[in-house]
Structures are given as structure tokens and as C-alpha cells.
Design a protein around this motif. Structure first.
Motif, PDB file in Angstrom:
ATOM      1  N   LYS A 112       0.782  -1.194  -0.053  1.00 19.29           N
ATOM      2  CA  LYS A 112       0.046   0.060   0.000  1.00 19.29           C
ATOM      3  C   LYS A 112       1.026   1.204  -0.019  1.00 19.29           C
ATOM      4  O   LYS A 112       0.608   2.228  -0.698  1.00 19.29           O
ATOM      5  N   ILE A 136      -4.734  -4.632  -3.947  1.00 20.51           N
ATOM      6  CA  ILE A 136      -4.389  -3.266  -3.260  1.00 20.51           C
ATOM      7  C   ILE A 136      -4.578  -2.165  -4.169  1.00 20.51           C
ATOM      8  O   ILE A 136      -4.904  -1.056  -3.983  1.00 20.51           O
ATOM      9  N   LEU A 140      -6.987   1.132  -3.996  1.00 17.03           N
ATOM     10  CA  LEU A 140      -6.684   2.366  -4.091  1.00 17.03           C
ATOM     11  C   LEU A 140      -6.917   3.318  -5.120  1.00 17.03           C
ATOM     12  O   LEU A 140      -6.433   4.451  -5.354  1.00 17.03           O
TER      13      LEU A 140
END
Length: 416
Positions: A112, A136, A140
Motif C-alpha cells: 500500500k 491493493i 486504491l
């Protein structure tokens, strides 16, 4: 004057006598030459200039912020292998587009961090990591550029602990598995190239060129948008006074010749580490005791495997010199540290003068994997670091105290 050399009977780092530094800051003390560091960077950039690579210093060799800032000022990017190293280079002013993130065991938190930072490339080393990164990135709303790290099953002639490209290594993905992975749909990732790194202290060009062939064969079977090749590092350093390692130019020329005949232009990334910083550093130590041990003398100094792990971990050689030049009889001497381990030797069977408590020694070529691998073993505080720049110097990391050893402990009672 060489980086560490004698002048009028005293050992200097560039224009600064080491005795002055040890008297002011105490020992153990790491000392670095900014001049030698800049020279090494310039030699590397010149050798590979025809390839116009993105040169990313391997931060694991030494992550002191003052040194990282020199790399930034000289136009280098960074190769990081942990979230902590990424944090350090960001503190040093690194631009995201100049940072590549490798490493075999990236956590979700680190992935991340990497995606959020917008790094140049994330080098993936397993199918599990690729899946986690894809998820991930989707969460995001980002689409990071990704390299697959190949394991070419090549073992250069170097210490077994620093070989990273053989089939039994934990590093990388076999080319067959990598082809299977690239054929899957990764909607949140931009797979754009490959990464190889077969080890450190690679003695000559041949293993690197063999690994290069495997990487190019893989890329030849990939779509044209796969346009990036990260060749890693591993360039050798001469640790003994009489060693002459293969030069940057000797590595660069055959790589350039081979890439010139590849079917399409490639964006090249190189990741030198120790080859840029090792010989820019020295470790100053003070003799605490001398004794006769069997057929030779043993000198006990105030820093050992806790301060410089390489001799114990790799049987590594580091040249050791007295700070005060002595033209007298030399004795076969073992140099040992204070740690309660039989492996705690910095050098064996060295020819040194008769030494007494309070005398000082310099262990050379310790700029890489010296401080970065130091530990608190036996509850020793970590040493200080000083940067010499021509005729000036400054403290770039203070010596730890006992209070630093206690600072993270929690001594409150357990909850009932």
C-alpha cells in the motif's frame, strides 16, 4: 591523496586526520568520504552513459540520510527493499519516479505504501505478491508499473550467502512460472518488464551476461509494451589492498553491445550499492587489551560483530591499519571484538605492530553493510557516523546511549 592514507605518520581520511575524529567523537566510529563517494558515482555514470540508464542506489548498503542526500544531489534514484528504506529515501528528497521497490516478502502495508507513493516500478517476486498487489492497487484506484523478477538459475563465483539467482534461492520467479503469470489478467497492474539480480561481488561479466540472455529471451516473447529491463547490481569491490576488481567499464561495454542488437529499445535500470560506497567508509576502533593466545597475539577492540558483521557472517576480509604509522617489527595478530561469541573476529593473522590499550585501528572498506547491519547484541549502543568533505567534517549520526536502549521498552504491569 587516497581516501585513507598516511601523511607524516598519521592515517587520514582525505584531508582530516583520523586521530582527530576518534578524539572528538570516540570509538567505534564510522567515517565516510564525500569526495570518494562522488568520484565513485561519477565513474559509474560515465561507464554506463551510452545506455542512459536509471541508476538506483541500493539503499540496503547504507541508509544514512546525509549519504542518501549525496546520491540525490548526484542525480541517482534508489532501489529499496522495505517500507523503512522507502521512508528513508523520501526523507532524503527522492522523487517517486526514481525509486524502484524490490524484496521477497513485502507486506500488505508495504505494498500500500509503495502504490500510494507512485513509485517508478514495483518488482514482484511471487504469484502471491502479484495477486495481493493487484487487489491493493484496485482498492486504491491506482495502476502501478510492475516488473517480474526472474530467477535465471545462475550462480556466480561468490560467497554462498550473497548468491540470489540460483534455482534454490528464495529470490525471483522461474521464467516458466513468470510466463504463466503474465498470461493472466491483472486489471489494476501495468506489467512492463523484468528484473534480474543474481548476487553480490560478481567477479566478472560472464554470469551477468548469461542472466541478461535469459531476461532478453523472456522479453522477446512478451508484447512490445514490455519495455523495461532492470539488471540489478552486484558490481565487485576490492577489499584487500592487492585486489583489482572488474571495472564498471568492463561490465558496461558487453552489456551495451548486446542491448544494441536486441529487437527493440529497452529502458534500463541499474542498482549499484556497495560498489559506490564501500571504499568511501572506514571504521575506527580502540584497543582495549592485548594478549598472547597460542602462537599469535590477540588484540581486543571496542567494536566487533555487533558493529561490523561481515567478517563473522561471510568470512569477509577487511584491511586493518593502525591510525599511527609505525615502522617497527610486525607481529602475527588476530583482531577480536568485545562480543561474547567465538565468531567475533574482525581479522585473523594480520601483520600489525605491537599494540597497547588505547591505541587506535582503522578497518577499511566498511562503507557498505557496516552500520546498516550493526546490532545491539550484548546491549551495545550503536556507533556514531561522521562525514568528511575535503578539509571539513560533520557528525551525521550521533552515538547511541543507554537511554536509547531503554527507549522502546514498556515496563508497565500486565492488565488483569
Amino acid at each position: 591523496m587516497n581516501t585513507f592514507s598516511y601523511d607524516k605518520g598519521s592515517l587520514f581520511c582525505d584531508q582530516i586526520p583520523l586521530a582527530e575524529l576518534s578524539n572528538e567523537f570516540g570509538t567505534p566510529l564510522y567515517v565516510y568520504s564525500a569526495k570518494r563517494l562522488r568520484e565513485n558515482i561519477s565513474r559509474f555514470q560515465t561507464a554506463f552513459s551510452a545506455l542512459n540508464p536509471l541508476v538506483c542506489y541500493a539503499v540496503k548498503a547504507n541508509d544514512n540520510l546525509a549519504l542518501l542526500q549525496i546520491f540525490t544531489d548526484q542525480g541517482l534514484g534508489f532501489d529499496v527493499v522495505s517500507g523503512g528504506e522507502l521512508h528513508r529515501v523520501q526523507r532524503a528528497g527522492a522523487k517517486p519516479e526514481g525509486v524502484v521497490f524490490a524484496g521477497t516478502g513485502k507486506t500488505n502495508s508495504e505494498l500500500k505504501q509503495a502504490v500510494h507513493s507512485g513509485l517508478s516500478k514495483i518488482s514482484v517476486e511471487s504469484g502471491d505478491e502479484l495477486q495481493a498487489l493487484n487487489q491493493i492497487a484496485g482498492e486504491l484506484g491506482r495502476r502501478p508499473s510492475v516488473l517480474l523478477r526472474l530467477n535465471p538459475d545462475i550462480s556466480p563465483d561468490t560467497h554462498q550467502h550473497i548468491i540470489t539467482g540460483n534455482a534454490e534461492s528464495k529470490f525471483g520467479i522461474s521464467p516458466g512460472t513468470a510466463h504463466q503469470l503474465r498470461s493472466h489478467d491483472w486489471p489494476n497492474l501495468d506489467l512492463c518488464g523484468v528484473h534480474i539480480h543474481i548476487g553480490s561481488q560478481i567477479p566478472d561479466q560472464e554470469p551477468t551476461l548469461s542472466a541478461l540472455e535469459i531476461a532478453l529471451d523472456f522479453l522477446e516473447q512478451c508484447p512490445p509494451e514490455w519495455d523495461t529491463l532492470d539488471l540489478g547490481g552486484g558490481f565487485p569491490v576490492g577489499y584487500s589492498p592487492d585486489s583489482a576488481p572488474t571495472s564498471f567499464t568492463d561490465f558496461a561495454e558487453p552489456i551495451a553491445n548486446r542491448l544494441a542488437h536486441f529487437s527493440r529499445p529497452l529502458k534500463l535500470i541499474l542498482e549499484p550499492g556497495r560498489s559506490l560506497i564501500a571504499d568511501a567508509g572506514g571504521l575506527l576502533l580502540t584497543v582495549q587489551a592485548t594478549k598472547e593466545t597460542g602462537s599469535r597475539r590477540t588484540v581486543i577492540v571496542d567494536g566487533g560483530m555487533n558493529t561490523l558483521l561481515r567478517p563473522a557472517l561471510y568470512d569477509a576480509y577487511h584491511h586493518i591499519l593502525p591510525i599511527d604509522e609505525v615502522n617497527e617489527k610486525l607481529f602475527l595478530t588476530d583482531v577480536a571484538g568485545p562480543v561474547c561469541e567465538s565468531a567475533d573476529y574482525l581479522g585473523r593473522e594480520r601483520h600489525l605492530p605491537a599494540l597497547e590499550r588505547g591505541d587506535s585501528l582503522a578497518v577499511l572498506t566498511t562503507g557498505a553493510y557496516g552500520y546498516s547491519m550493526a546490532s545491539h547484541y550484548n546491549a551495545h549502543p550503536l556507533p556514531a557516523e561522521v562525514l568528511v568533505d575535503g578539509d571539513s567534517y560533520r557528525l551525521i549520526r550521533r552515538r547511541e546511549t543507554y537511554a536509547d536502549l531503554d527507549g522502546r521498552d514498556i515496563t508497565t504491569q500486565n492488565r488483569k
